[in-house]
Design a protein around this motif. Structure first.
Motif, PDB file in Angstrom:
ATOM      1  N   PHE A  12     -58.064  14.716  80.329  1.00 20.70           N
ATOM      2  CA  PHE A  12     -57.870  16.083  80.134  1.00 20.70           C
ATOM      3  C   PHE A  12     -56.260  16.223  80.433  1.00 20.70           C
ATOM      4  CE2 PHE A  12     -62.247  16.480  80.649  1.00 20.70           C
ATOM      5  CZ  PHE A  12     -62.799  16.838  79.595  1.00 20.70           C
ATOM      6  N   ASN A  13     -55.489  15.163  80.746  1.00 21.55           N
ATOM      7  CA  ASN A  13     -54.330  15.435  81.185  1.00 21.55           C
ATOM      8  C   ASN A  13     -53.319  16.068  79.900  1.00 21.55           C
ATOM      9  OD1 ASN A  13     -51.573  15.468  82.025  1.00 21.55           O
ATOM     10  ND2 ASN A  13     -52.042  13.570  83.194  1.00 21.55           N
ATOM     11  N   GLU A  14     -52.522  16.888  79.998  1.00 15.31           N
ATOM     12  CA  GLU A  14     -51.804  17.613  79.065  1.00 15.31           C
ATOM     13  C   GLU A  14     -50.692  16.472  78.440  1.00 15.31           C
ATOM     14  OE1 GLU A  14     -50.326  21.284  79.874  1.00 15.31           O
ATOM     15  OE2 GLU A  14     -52.452  22.245  79.772  1.00 15.31           O
ATOM     16  N   ASP A  15     -50.366  15.555  79.501  1.00 18.22           N
ATOM     17  CA  ASP A  15     -49.346  14.674  79.032  1.00 18.22           C
ATOM     18  C   ASP A  15     -49.652  13.322  78.317  1.00 18.22           C
ATOM     19  OD1 ASP A  15     -47.232  16.290  80.350  1.00 18.22           O
ATOM     20  OD2 ASP A  15     -47.634  15.415  82.066  1.00 18.22           O
ATOM     21  N   CYS A  16     -51.160  13.174  78.249  1.00 20.28           N
ATOM     22  CA  CYS A  16     -51.642  12.232  77.405  1.00 20.28           C
ATOM     23  C   CYS A  16     -51.027  12.262  76.092  1.00 20.28           C
ATOM     24  CB  CYS A  16     -53.072  12.376  77.424  1.00 20.28           C
ATOM     25  SG  CYS A  16     -54.047  11.085  76.391  1.00 20.28           S
ATOM     26  N   PRO A  17     -50.429  10.978  75.556  1.00 18.12           N
ATOM     27  CA  PRO A  17     -49.852  10.851  74.449  1.00 18.12           C
ATOM     28  C   PRO A  17     -50.713  10.845  73.127  1.00 18.12           C
ATOM     29  CG  PRO A  17     -50.016   8.716  75.489  1.00 18.12           C
ATOM     30  CD  PRO A  17     -50.190   9.802  76.527  1.00 18.12           C
ATOM     31  N   VAL A  18     -52.216  10.463  73.308  1.00 12.68           N
ATOM     32  CA  VAL A  18     -52.963  10.637  72.250  1.00 12.68           C
ATOM     33  C   VAL A  18     -53.323  12.406  71.944  1.00 12.68           C
ATOM     34  CG1 VAL A  18     -55.481  10.162  71.664  1.00 12.68           C
ATOM     35  CG2 VAL A  18     -54.001   8.423  72.620  1.00 12.68           C
ATOM     36  N   ARG A  19     -53.180  12.973  73.219  1.00  8.48           N
ATOM     37  CA  ARG A  19     -53.741  14.359  72.986  1.00  8.48           C
ATOM     38  C   ARG A  19     -52.515  15.081  72.487  1.00  8.48           C
ATOM     39  NH1 ARG A  19     -56.986  17.972  75.621  1.00  8.48           N
ATOM     40  NH2 ARG A  19     -56.315  20.159  75.748  1.00  8.48           N
ATOM     41  N   LYS A  20     -51.421  14.650  72.722  1.00 10.69           N
ATOM     42  CA  LYS A  20     -50.168  15.204  72.080  1.00 10.69           C
ATOM     43  C   LYS A  20     -50.051  15.138  70.618  1.00 10.69           C
ATOM     44  CE  LYS A  20     -46.788  15.419  76.260  1.00 10.69           C
ATOM     45  NZ  LYS A  20     -45.588  14.721  76.576  1.00 10.69           N
ATOM     46  N   LYS A  21     -50.392  14.110  70.167  1.00  3.92           N
ATOM     47  CA  LYS A  21     -50.616  13.618  68.803  1.00  3.92           C
ATOM     48  C   LYS A  21     -51.481  14.485  68.183  1.00  3.92           C
ATOM     49  CE  LYS A  21     -52.756  10.224  67.197  1.00  3.92           C
ATOM     50  NZ  LYS A  21     -53.029   8.622  66.970  1.00  3.92           N
TER      51      LYS A  21
END
Length: 478
Positions: free
Chosen positions: A457-466
């Motif tokens: 759930f980290n907002e800095d996760c690259p997959v989440r940002k994409k």
């Protein structure tokens, strides 16, 4: 053992000296012994005078007797001190110090601590006198102190030397003062320079606009999202035609290689549909016009962009959805001032539960104009509260498989996945989480990324940002 009783005083006084002296076995007091000695000496003197024929009677001086004391100490009367002359004040101070130490040593009833402190004080006084003499130039070893009676006969050269030393001392003091004055002037100049720099720095700070939470969020939100695309969906009335065939026909009809239009994005969707995105509405309208003229069986429809989302933090759960919307309209009229009918829309989408059962986060959907105003304000009034307002991402994340793009209801995973290690269990049952092991993001591991040591759930996760950029591309922020 027998004791002997001494004779009475009357008998001793009236008896002859010879008789008393012959009785040696009788104890006598000191007074008796003195009386005997006095009478014997007187008789001898009278006998001598009679034999020499002297008729004159001489009076005998009484002999000084010492008073008996109980102590064996002997007191010697010290002679009066002789006034001495010294070469200078330093020599006199040294003599006074030696005399004081001698007197302290002879005083036996004073405590040792007091003697030590007095000795230290005297030594310090001697040092001060020595320093004072050395500073004024009067402590000269070869010069003798003139006597009081010889003051008028002093040598003229001595007074001349003393007067010659005064200008030298004044010149030295003046030179020291000049040095201090120069140092003070330099420090003053530096202080003035620093004051000028501080004033200029303060002026520069005043010119910088104040950064509030709302402005920071507003400036950060466009960086987290992609520019809004104006999209159309193209389909075919021929049910036998595949999506690949429809895409080929669109490429031939549009012919974007001529440079007359810019297409930002194109992709195939389910049910034999093709979605095309454009940066502006003008680009979208030009493509729609060409497709309608060159193709007969292709159907082109506009895709309405989604409204942006806002999250109202820590709202009381006692407020219903109608209460929240009514409070926003009645207590925050600046949000709806000057809006047209097409921009005046707001609705509650869903709520987020918190650990405190009396509070929750309310997510609302608004028009782009209201979204921008709320982000600029930073907070809104709802009933008896002033709540914080933030941008809410439109990204949907599954709570079972922790993937993106679908919810728990449409998930195909058979069991819940741990958000800490990615195993088939909940985080509360994770042994790595309980033992403090670094987390491993399941989505980054599945994508083969090396930097996977973070929570899913980290907002800095690259997959989440994409995925967040993809989700925001369908939202109209302007």
């Amino acid at each position: 053992m027998t004791s002997r009783t001494p004779l009475k005083k009357e008998s001793v006084a009236g008896a002859s000296p010879s008789k008393i002296s012959l009785d040696r076995n009788v104890r006598r007091s000191i007074g008796e012994w003195e009386a005997v000695n006095s009478e014997t000496a007187t008789s001898k003197l009278n006998t001598t005078q009679t034999q020499s024929g002297t008729v004159e009677k001489r009076a005998t001086k009484p002999k000084m007797t010492s008073t008996p004391t109980t102590s064996n100490k002997t007191f010697i009367k010290t002679p009066p001190p002789v006034k001495e002359t010294y070469k200078n004040r330093t020599s006199e101070a040294r003599a006074c110090l030696t005399s004081a130490k001698l007197h302290l040593k002879n005083s036996r009833n004073i405590k040792t601590e007091i003697k030590e402190e007095v000795t230290k004080a005297l030594c310090r006084l001697y040092a001060l006198v020595k320093e004072a003499e050395a500073g004024t130039g009067k402590a000269e070893e070869g010069r003798e102190k003139p006597e009081v009676g010889m003051a008028n006969k002093a040598d003229a050269s001595t007074s001349t030397d003393t007067l010659a030393q005064i200008p030298v001392n004044q010149e030295r003091i003046i030179s020291v003062l000049e040095k201090h004055a120069i140092a003070i002037a330099q420090n003053t100049a530096k202080m003035i320079e620093l004051g000028t720099q501080i004033d200029s720095h303060n002026d520069a700070i005043k010119q910088i606009p104040a950064v509030t939470y709302a402005s920071a969020v507003a400036s950060k939100a466009p960086q987290q999202r992609r520019d809004t695309l104006h999209s159309v969906v193209v389909s075919s009335s021929n049910e036998t035609e595949t999506g690949e065939a429809i895409l080929s026909r669109i490429r031939e009809a549009v012919d974007a290689k001529e440079g007359w239009v810019k297409v930002e994005r194109v992709r195939k969707a389910k049910d034999r549909k093709v979605i095309m995105g454009f940066g502006t509405k003008q680009e979208r309208d030009k493509v729609k016009d060409r497709l309608s003229r060159r193709t007969a069986d292709l159907v082109v429809e506009d895709i309405r962009n989604k409204d942006p989302l806002l999250v109202l933090k820590n709202v009381l759960t006692i407020n219903s959805d109608e209460d929240v919307v009514g409070a926003l309209r009645n207590q925050n009229k600046e949000l709806f001032r000057g809006l047209g009918a097409e921009d005046d829309r707001i609705e509650v989408r869903f709520r987020k539960k918190l650990r405190n059962p009396h509070l929750n986060h309310v997510v609302i959907g608004t028009s782009p104009v209201i979204w921008r105003k709320a982000i600029d304000l930073g907070s809104l009034h709802i009933d008896l509260q002033r709540v914080r307002v933030e941008d809410q991402t439109p990204l949907v994340q599954c709570t079972r498989c922790l993937g993106y793009g679908h919810g728990r209801r449409f998930c195909k995973e058979p069991a819940d996945v741990c958000s800490h290690c990615g195993g088939p269990h909940l985080r509360a049952e994770c042994a790595d989480w309980l033992s403090g092991v670094q987390p491993r993001c399941r989505n980054c591991v599945r994508q083969g990324l090396e930097d996977a040591e973070h929570n899913v759930f980290n907002e800095d996760c690259p997959v989440r940002k994409k995925w967040d950029l993809l989700a925001r591309s369908a939202v109209a922020y302007c």
